[in-house]
Design an enzyme around this catalytic site. Sequence first.
Site, PDB file in Angstrom:
ATOM      1  N   SER A 103       0.840  -1.205   0.000  1.00  0.00           N
ATOM      2  CA  SER A 103       0.000   0.000   0.000  1.00  0.00           C
ATOM      3  C   SER A 103       0.880   1.261   0.000  1.00  0.00           C
ATOM      4  O   SER A 103       1.649   1.459  -0.933  1.00  0.00           O
ATOM      5  CB  SER A 103      -0.960  -0.059   1.187  1.00  0.00           C
ATOM      6  OG  SER A 103      -1.996   0.866   1.006  1.00  0.00           O
ATOM      7  N   ASP A 147     -10.226  -5.479  -2.903  1.00  0.00           N
ATOM      8  CA  ASP A 147      -9.540  -4.492  -2.063  1.00  0.00           C
ATOM      9  C   ASP A 147     -10.420  -3.244  -1.939  1.00  0.00           C
ATOM     10  O   ASP A 147     -10.785  -2.635  -2.954  1.00  0.00           O
ATOM     11  CB  ASP A 147      -8.199  -4.151  -2.744  1.00  0.00           C
ATOM     12  CG  ASP A 147      -7.294  -3.272  -1.905  1.00  0.00           C
ATOM     13  OD1 ASP A 147      -7.803  -2.330  -1.276  1.00  0.00           O
ATOM     14  OD2 ASP A 147      -6.081  -3.528  -1.905  1.00  0.00           O
ATOM     15  N   HIS A 189      -7.468  -5.911   1.175  1.00  0.00           N
ATOM     16  CA  HIS A 189      -6.227  -5.137   1.376  1.00  0.00           C
ATOM     17  C   HIS A 189      -5.415  -5.635   2.576  1.00  0.00           C
ATOM     18  O   HIS A 189      -4.382  -5.057   2.901  1.00  0.00           O
ATOM     19  CB  HIS A 189      -6.622  -3.671   1.602  1.00  0.00           C
ATOM     20  CG  HIS A 189      -5.522  -2.675   1.353  1.00  0.00           C
ATOM     21  ND1 HIS A 189      -4.950  -2.475   0.118  1.00  0.00           N
ATOM     22  CD2 HIS A 189      -4.879  -1.804   2.177  1.00  0.00           C
ATOM     23  CE1 HIS A 189      -4.022  -1.527   0.191  1.00  0.00           C
ATOM     24  NE2 HIS A 189      -3.941  -1.116   1.433  1.00  0.00           N
TER      25      HIS A 189
HETATM   26  N1  LIG Z   1      -7.252   2.599   9.935  1.00  0.00           N
HETATM   27  C1  LIG Z   1      -7.836   2.384   8.679  1.00  0.00           C
HETATM   28  C2  LIG Z   1      -7.214   1.227   7.919  1.00  0.00           C
HETATM   29  C3  LIG Z   1      -5.735   1.357   7.784  1.00  0.00           C
HETATM   30  C4  LIG Z   1      -5.189   0.228   6.947  1.00  0.00           C
HETATM   31  O1  LIG Z   1      -5.885  -0.522   6.327  1.00  0.00           O
HETATM   32  N2  LIG Z   1      -3.868   0.161   6.928  1.00  0.00           N
HETATM   33  C5  LIG Z   1      -3.221  -0.850   6.126  1.00  0.00           C
HETATM   34  C6  LIG Z   1      -2.366  -0.183   5.112  1.00  0.00           C
HETATM   35  S1  LIG Z   1      -3.352   0.922   4.109  1.00  0.00           S
HETATM   36  C7  LIG Z   1      -2.253   1.706   3.075  1.00  0.00           C
HETATM   37  O2  LIG Z   1      -1.177   2.081   3.296  1.00  0.00           O
HETATM   38  C8  LIG Z   1      -2.422  -1.755   7.032  1.00  0.00           C
HETATM   39  O3  LIG Z   1      -1.456  -2.346   6.620  1.00  0.00           O
HETATM   40  N3  LIG Z   1      -2.880  -1.884   8.287  1.00  0.00           N
HETATM   41  C9  LIG Z   1      -2.177  -2.610   9.313  1.00  0.00           C
HETATM   42  C10 LIG Z   1      -2.637  -4.003   9.552  1.00  0.00           C
HETATM   43  O4  LIG Z   1      -1.995  -4.683  10.401  1.00  0.00           O
HETATM   44  O5  LIG Z   1      -3.602  -4.492   8.929  1.00  0.00           O
HETATM   45  C11 LIG Z   1      -9.291   2.099   8.845  1.00  0.00           C
HETATM   46  O6  LIG Z   1      -9.644   1.914   9.998  1.00  0.00           O
HETATM   47  O7  LIG Z   1      -9.967   2.012   7.826  1.00  0.00           O
END
Ligand SMILES: N[C@@H](CCC(=O)N[C@@H](CSC=O)C(=O)NCC(=O)O)C(=O)O
Length: 282
Positions: free
Chosen positions: A151, A227, A260
């Site tokens: 991402s 995604d 995602h």
């Molecule tokens: N906080 C957000 C969601 C944030 C999210 O999905 N972060 C992803 C990367 S998105 C792009 O850079 C991620 O890797 N999160 C960490 C994990 O451990 O899953 C929301 O609440 O929508």
Amino acid sequence: MSAFPKLVSEHLCFGGKIGFYRHVSDTCNGEMRFSVYQPPQAKSAPVPVLYFLSGLTCTEENFMGKSGAQQFAAKYGIMLVVPDTSPRNRGIEGEDKDWDFGTGAGFYVDATQEKWRSHYQMYSYVVRELPALIADNFPVQPEKMGIFGHSMGGHGALVCALRNPELYKSVSAFAPIAAPMRCPWGQKAFSNYLGADKESWRDYDASELVLSAKFKRPILIDQGTADQFLAEQLLPEAFEKACAEAGQPLTLRYQEGYNHSYYFIATFIEDHIRHHAIALCS
Ligand SMILES: N[C@@H](CCC(=O)N[C@@H](CSC=O)C(=O)NCC(=O)O)C(=O)O
């Protein structure tokens, strides 16, 4: 020679070990954190090194805890290094206000704007300071270096490799923000870190950089079709079009039904580590 970073915790894993570290960064003007997986092969000889850049809201822990990468890094004999996604606790007004900007969202750029520039230098940190520290203190072959990410970190990995083909022998990405100048996450980050002049944004946009890049080694991208960020934020089709125009070899795989999350990353992580091993371990 950089000082050995402070070991915060250590865990044996697949015959190797994971370490979580902190150190004082000159580039980011304060404490930074990162994690390292040393495969069993590193006990007897230096090994190739693969950097993973994580996405929004992540720390140096998410990838180590959720991707399942260590068993494949052990199989292929590759060290994994995972930096944090931004400086933290710098006392900058508003640094913790949004989840997609500031803390946890350094976007792997060198900020030029007054409020951010003395700490938010993530591009230089990832490309220069951290690899130098790793080369000084861990058993790596620094000339055998690859980079991948997810991402926001997929965007960062593509940018680092396209701008530095002499440093990185391989690159891949999971669901990268592939054309950040054209999506809301990228526009928010770039306007705040880099300012209003969009010319300066091109240095951090893979779909722009690839048009004149000298990288030319094969790029692997996996993208889930389910995604939640695909249509609005990620825009892999823009990068695919630019690669076709530039003659850049790209394998863009759409994975049916995957979202995602790190479940998606864990599913395809071996393919990515093998992609890097082919370039780094020969
Ligand atoms: N906080 C957000 C969601 C944030 C999210 O999905 N972060 C992803 C990367 S998105 C792009 O850079 C991620 O890797 N999160 C960490 C994990 O451990 O899953 C929301 O609440 O929508």
